[in-house]
Scaffold this motif. Sequence first.
Motif, PDB file in Angstrom:
ATOM      1  N   ALA A   1       0.830  -1.203   0.000  1.00  0.00           N
ATOM      2  CA  ALA A   1       0.000   0.000   0.000  1.00  0.00           C
ATOM      3  C   ALA A   1       0.868   1.258   0.000  1.00  0.00           C
ATOM      4  O   ALA A   1       1.813   1.367   0.774  1.00  0.00           O
ATOM      5  N   PRO A   2       0.535   2.207  -0.867  1.00  0.00           N
ATOM      6  CA  PRO A   2       1.296   3.455  -0.894  1.00  0.00           C
ATOM      7  C   PRO A   2       0.914   4.347   0.288  1.00  0.00           C
ATOM      8  O   PRO A   2      -0.070   4.090   0.988  1.00  0.00           O
ATOM      9  N   ALA A   3       1.682   5.391   0.481  1.00  0.00           N
ATOM     10  CA  ALA A   3       1.394   6.354   1.553  1.00  0.00           C
ATOM     11  C   ALA A   3      -0.036   6.864   1.410  1.00  0.00           C
ATOM     12  O   ALA A   3      -0.521   7.114   0.306  1.00  0.00           O
ATOM     13  N   GLY A   4      -0.719   6.977   2.533  1.00  0.00           N
ATOM     14  CA  GLY A   4      -2.086   7.455   2.533  1.00  0.00           C
ATOM     15  C   GLY A   4      -3.129   6.356   2.415  1.00  0.00           C
ATOM     16  O   GLY A   4      -4.323   6.623   2.525  1.00  0.00           O
ATOM     17  N   TYR A   5      -2.705   5.145   2.180  1.00  0.00           N
ATOM     18  CA  TYR A   5      -3.605   3.995   2.078  1.00  0.00           C
ATOM     19  C   TYR A   5      -3.315   3.058   3.253  1.00  0.00           C
ATOM     20  O   TYR A   5      -2.172   2.948   3.690  1.00  0.00           O
ATOM     21  N   PRO A   6      -4.340   2.367   3.751  1.00  0.00           N
ATOM     22  CA  PRO A   6      -4.088   1.484   4.896  1.00  0.00           C
ATOM     23  C   PRO A   6      -3.194   0.307   4.526  1.00  0.00           C
ATOM     24  O   PRO A   6      -3.293  -0.221   3.429  1.00  0.00           O
ATOM     25  N   GLN A   7      -2.328  -0.056   5.463  1.00  0.00           N
ATOM     26  CA  GLN A   7      -1.498  -1.243   5.291  1.00  0.00           C
ATOM     27  C   GLN A   7      -2.030  -2.414   6.091  1.00  0.00           C
ATOM     28  O   GLN A   7      -1.715  -3.555   5.781  1.00  0.00           O
ATOM     29  N   LEU A   8      -2.858  -2.136   7.094  1.00  0.00           N
ATOM     30  CA  LEU A   8      -3.362  -3.183   7.965  1.00  0.00           C
ATOM     31  C   LEU A   8      -4.752  -2.810   8.455  1.00  0.00           C
ATOM     32  O   LEU A   8      -4.964  -1.701   8.951  1.00  0.00           O
ATOM     33  N   LEU A   9      -5.683  -3.735   8.287  1.00  0.00           N
ATOM     34  CA  LEU A   9      -7.034  -3.585   8.821  1.00  0.00           C
ATOM     35  C   LEU A   9      -7.222  -4.691   9.848  1.00  0.00           C
ATOM     36  O   LEU A   9      -6.972  -5.854   9.543  1.00  0.00           O
ATOM     37  N   GLU A  10      -7.658  -4.323  11.033  1.00  0.00           N
ATOM     38  CA  GLU A  10      -7.835  -5.311  12.093  1.00  0.00           C
ATOM     39  C   GLU A  10      -9.303  -5.400  12.477  1.00  0.00           C
ATOM     40  O   GLU A  10      -9.895  -4.407  12.894  1.00  0.00           O
ATOM     41  N   GLY A  11      -9.869  -6.585  12.302  1.00  0.00           N
ATOM     42  CA  GLY A  11     -11.250  -6.839  12.665  1.00  0.00           C
ATOM     43  C   GLY A  11     -12.206  -6.712  11.494  1.00  0.00           C
ATOM     44  O   GLY A  11     -11.981  -5.942  10.558  1.00  0.00           O
ATOM     45  N   LYS A  12     -13.282  -7.480  11.566  1.00  0.00           N
ATOM     46  CA  LYS A  12     -14.275  -7.511  10.498  1.00  0.00           C
ATOM     47  C   LYS A  12     -14.900  -6.132  10.266  1.00  0.00           C
ATOM     48  O   LYS A  12     -15.164  -5.753   9.125  1.00  0.00           O
ATOM     49  N   ASP A  13     -15.124  -5.361  11.329  1.00  0.00           N
ATOM     50  CA  ASP A  13     -15.731  -4.037  11.175  1.00  0.00           C
ATOM     51  C   ASP A  13     -14.834  -3.098  10.357  1.00  0.00           C
ATOM     52  O   ASP A  13     -15.316  -2.372   9.496  1.00  0.00           O
ATOM     53  N   ALA A  14     -13.533  -3.122  10.618  1.00  0.00           N
ATOM     54  CA  ALA A  14     -12.592  -2.281   9.866  1.00  0.00           C
ATOM     55  C   ALA A  14     -12.533  -2.713   8.404  1.00  0.00           C
ATOM     56  O   ALA A  14     -12.451  -1.880   7.497  1.00  0.00           O
ATOM     57  N   ILE A  15     -12.585  -4.024   8.174  1.00  0.00           N
ATOM     58  CA  ILE A  15     -12.563  -4.557   6.808  1.00  0.00           C
ATOM     59  C   ILE A  15     -13.825  -4.121   6.069  1.00  0.00           C
ATOM     60  O   ILE A  15     -13.769  -3.665   4.925  1.00  0.00           O
ATOM     61  N   ALA A  16     -14.981  -4.211   6.737  1.00  0.00           N
ATOM     62  CA  ALA A  16     -16.253  -3.795   6.125  1.00  0.00           C
ATOM     63  C   ALA A  16     -16.239  -2.310   5.788  1.00  0.00           C
ATOM     64  O   ALA A  16     -16.643  -1.908   4.691  1.00  0.00           O
ATOM     65  N   LYS A  17     -15.768  -1.496   6.694  1.00  0.00           N
ATOM     66  CA  LYS A  17     -15.700  -0.043   6.459  1.00  0.00           C
ATOM     67  C   LYS A  17     -14.811   0.258   5.252  1.00  0.00           C
ATOM     68  O   LYS A  17     -15.152   1.086   4.412  1.00  0.00           O
ATOM     69  N   HIS A  18     -13.701  -0.444   5.158  1.00  0.00           N
ATOM     70  CA  HIS A  18     -12.765  -0.222   4.050  1.00  0.00           C
ATOM     71  C   HIS A  18     -13.397  -0.593   2.707  1.00  0.00           C
ATOM     72  O   HIS A  18     -13.284   0.163   1.741  1.00  0.00           O
ATOM     73  N   VAL A  19     -14.057  -1.745   2.630  1.00  0.00           N
ATOM     74  CA  VAL A  19     -14.626  -2.173   1.346  1.00  0.00           C
ATOM     75  C   VAL A  19     -15.778  -1.249   0.935  1.00  0.00           C
ATOM     76  O   VAL A  19     -15.935  -0.942  -0.248  1.00  0.00           O
TER      77      VAL A  19
END
Length: 142
Positions: free
Chosen positions: A47-65
């Motif tokens: 992931a480039p600067a400004g983009y997440p490198q790590l999402l922790e937990g289903k809620d964070a993954i859902a928010k990202h998608v």
Amino acid sequence: MTSPMEQKENNTAHRIMHGFTQWLLDGKLDQWTELFATNAVFEFPYAPAGYPQLLEGKDAIAKHVHSLFEQMEIQEFSEPVIMVAQDQDQFVAEFTCKGRSLITNKPYHQAYISVVTHHNGKITHYKDYWNPLVVLESLEAE
């Protein structure tokens, strides 16, 4: 010849990847999110600067998608090539995606190699190797 246990794990990998690609194509993001365990981790090592490198937990993954789908339209996935690891709880999937940026209307054509760990049919760790330049180019204004 594959053993019945190897076939079961290979079927699990195919079921996970079929849901992963089909539910994204269909925009069924809540169903897609259900592929993940509650405490799943999703990594983007490139992931480039400004983009997440790590999402922790289903809620964070859902928010990202959900955020991703405000920026991108996915139109097609190739059939994943899946290689199941010896430990049977992990596989590697290689596939491509075609889509477009909803911001610039530029094409988004990406190749992925994903390392997926699962337990009881749920993704526990997804490590997504993709080319960040493809994302940046598709979102960059002329």
